[in-house]
Scaffold this motif. Sequence first.
Motif, PDB file in Angstrom:
ATOM      1  N   PHE A 180      -3.313 105.241 -11.098  1.00 11.67           N
ATOM      2  CA  PHE A 180      -4.521 104.386 -11.451  1.00 11.67           C
ATOM      3  C   PHE A 180      -4.333 103.295 -10.231  1.00 11.67           C
ATOM      4  O   PHE A 180      -3.283 102.915  -9.566  1.00 11.67           O
TER       5      PHE A 180
ATOM      6  N   ARG B 141       1.463 107.308 -14.210  1.00 15.27           N
ATOM      7  CA  ARG B 141       1.950 107.789 -15.438  1.00 15.27           C
ATOM      8  C   ARG B 141       2.227 109.439 -15.615  1.00 15.27           C
ATOM      9  O   ARG B 141       1.611 110.165 -15.132  1.00 15.27           O
TER      10      ARG B 141
ATOM     11  N   LEU C 153       2.676 110.218 -21.793  1.00 16.58           N
ATOM     12  CA  LEU C 153       3.324 109.117 -22.113  1.00 16.58           C
ATOM     13  C   LEU C 153       2.801 107.856 -22.023  1.00 16.58           C
ATOM     14  O   LEU C 153       1.857 107.576 -21.432  1.00 16.58           O
ATOM     15  N   THR C 154       3.073 106.910 -23.022  1.00 21.32           N
ATOM     16  CA  THR C 154       2.425 105.635 -23.193  1.00 21.32           C
ATOM     17  C   THR C 154       2.550 104.788 -22.029  1.00 21.32           C
ATOM     18  O   THR C 154       1.734 103.934 -21.991  1.00 21.32           O
ATOM     19  N   GLU C 155       3.616 104.754 -21.242  1.00 17.34           N
ATOM     20  CA  GLU C 155       3.873 103.713 -20.306  1.00 17.34           C
ATOM     21  C   GLU C 155       3.483 104.362 -18.925  1.00 17.34           C
ATOM     22  O   GLU C 155       3.179 105.504 -18.409  1.00 17.34           O
ATOM     23  N   ALA C 156       2.915 103.355 -18.218  1.00 17.29           N
ATOM     24  CA  ALA C 156       2.469 103.374 -16.782  1.00 17.29           C
ATOM     25  C   ALA C 156       3.509 102.467 -16.064  1.00 17.29           C
ATOM     26  O   ALA C 156       3.625 101.220 -16.354  1.00 17.29           O
ATOM     27  N   PHE C 157       3.793 103.030 -14.749  1.00 16.68           N
ATOM     28  CA  PHE C 157       4.818 102.019 -13.956  1.00 16.68           C
ATOM     29  C   PHE C 157       4.012 101.836 -12.666  1.00 16.68           C
ATOM     30  O   PHE C 157       3.379 102.709 -12.058  1.00 16.68           O
ATOM     31  N   PHE C 158       4.452 100.952 -12.232  1.00 19.71           N
ATOM     32  CA  PHE C 158       3.768 100.167 -11.134  1.00 19.71           C
ATOM     33  C   PHE C 158       4.392 100.172  -9.710  1.00 19.71           C
ATOM     34  O   PHE C 158       5.752 100.015  -9.717  1.00 19.71           O
TER      35      PHE C 158
ATOM     36  N   TYR D 220       3.448  92.911 -19.590  1.00 18.49           N
ATOM     37  CA  TYR D 220       3.971  93.054 -18.357  1.00 18.49           C
ATOM     38  C   TYR D 220       4.190  91.671 -17.699  1.00 18.49           C
ATOM     39  O   TYR D 220       3.733  90.648 -18.058  1.00 18.49           O
TER      40      TYR D 220
ATOM     41  N   PRO E 163       3.635  94.414 -11.294  1.00 17.30           N
ATOM     42  CA  PRO E 163       3.796  94.067 -12.775  1.00 17.30           C
ATOM     43  C   PRO E 163       5.086  94.911 -13.199  1.00 17.30           C
ATOM     44  O   PRO E 163       5.290  96.114 -12.673  1.00 17.30           O
TER      45      PRO E 163
ATOM     46  N   THR F  74       6.174  98.212 -24.561  1.00 21.56           N
ATOM     47  CA  THR F  74       5.110  99.110 -25.087  1.00 21.56           C
ATOM     48  C   THR F  74       4.745  98.938 -26.625  1.00 21.56           C
ATOM     49  O   THR F  74       6.001  99.258 -27.407  1.00 21.56           O
TER      50      THR F  74
ATOM     51  N   GLU G 193      -4.323 100.280 -23.885  1.00 18.12           N
ATOM     52  CA  GLU G 193      -4.824 101.762 -23.268  1.00 18.12           C
ATOM     53  C   GLU G 193      -5.897 102.101 -23.971  1.00 18.12           C
ATOM     54  O   GLU G 193      -5.981 102.052 -25.249  1.00 18.12           O
TER      55      GLU G 193
END
Lengths: 115, 109
Positions: free
Chosen positions: A34, A97, A101-106, B35, B43, B48, B92
């Motif tokens: 993203f 992502r 999975l539910t998390e996205a990391f930046f 975040y 962030p 979650t 989401e």
Amino acid sequence: GAVVSQHPSRVICKSGTSVKIECRSLDFQATTMFWYRQFPKQSLMLMATSNEGSKATYEQGVEKDKFLINHASLTLSTLTVTSAHPEDSSFYICSAREGTLTEAFFGQGTRLTVV
Amino acid sequence: TQLLEQSPQFLSIQEGENLTVYCNSSSVFSSLQWYRQEPGEGPVLLVTVVTGGEVKKLKRLTFQFGDARKDSSLHITAAQPGDTGLYLCAGEYFNKFYFGSGTKLNVKP
């Protein structure tokens, strides 16, 4: 784990030139990436979503010909700001992502200044 | 698309006070993240939540997801100066993550 590296952290370019920003997932396969834009003292605005091997999906109001996104591998996505203008100056941030999975990391973000 | 409304936008409190940040929407989310962002950085994920009504605790931080999965709250107990920062919720929605407007927290010693 779950490290996303963004490069460069800062870039200054002349008006009319193009700038490429890289986003890499270092320890996982980023099936979805993203791209966000953040103006000073504001929140993150989603620009586009890219899935590996597919064309990016752009949010309403985002010019796809100006903000070129390539997601050619499971660890790398690039955002190219074409024919940059001063109003494109902003903080650009990617996130990645793995699968569903539910998390996205930046990533750490890229401060773009167009002069 | 600003799917999430976050409040308050700014919060300045004394060390030791409690506070709650709210994240509201009319949309239903598959999951919701909180975040924290420092100036000039990306962030950092705090938590979650996925299930309606879910409550998660992270030391002095308590996160709650609404029963209908449309809203969430972040409660900080006995705030410390180290808690100062920008707090962001993200929902989401159809496999994309949309952010709230953010809450800038300042904890004064």
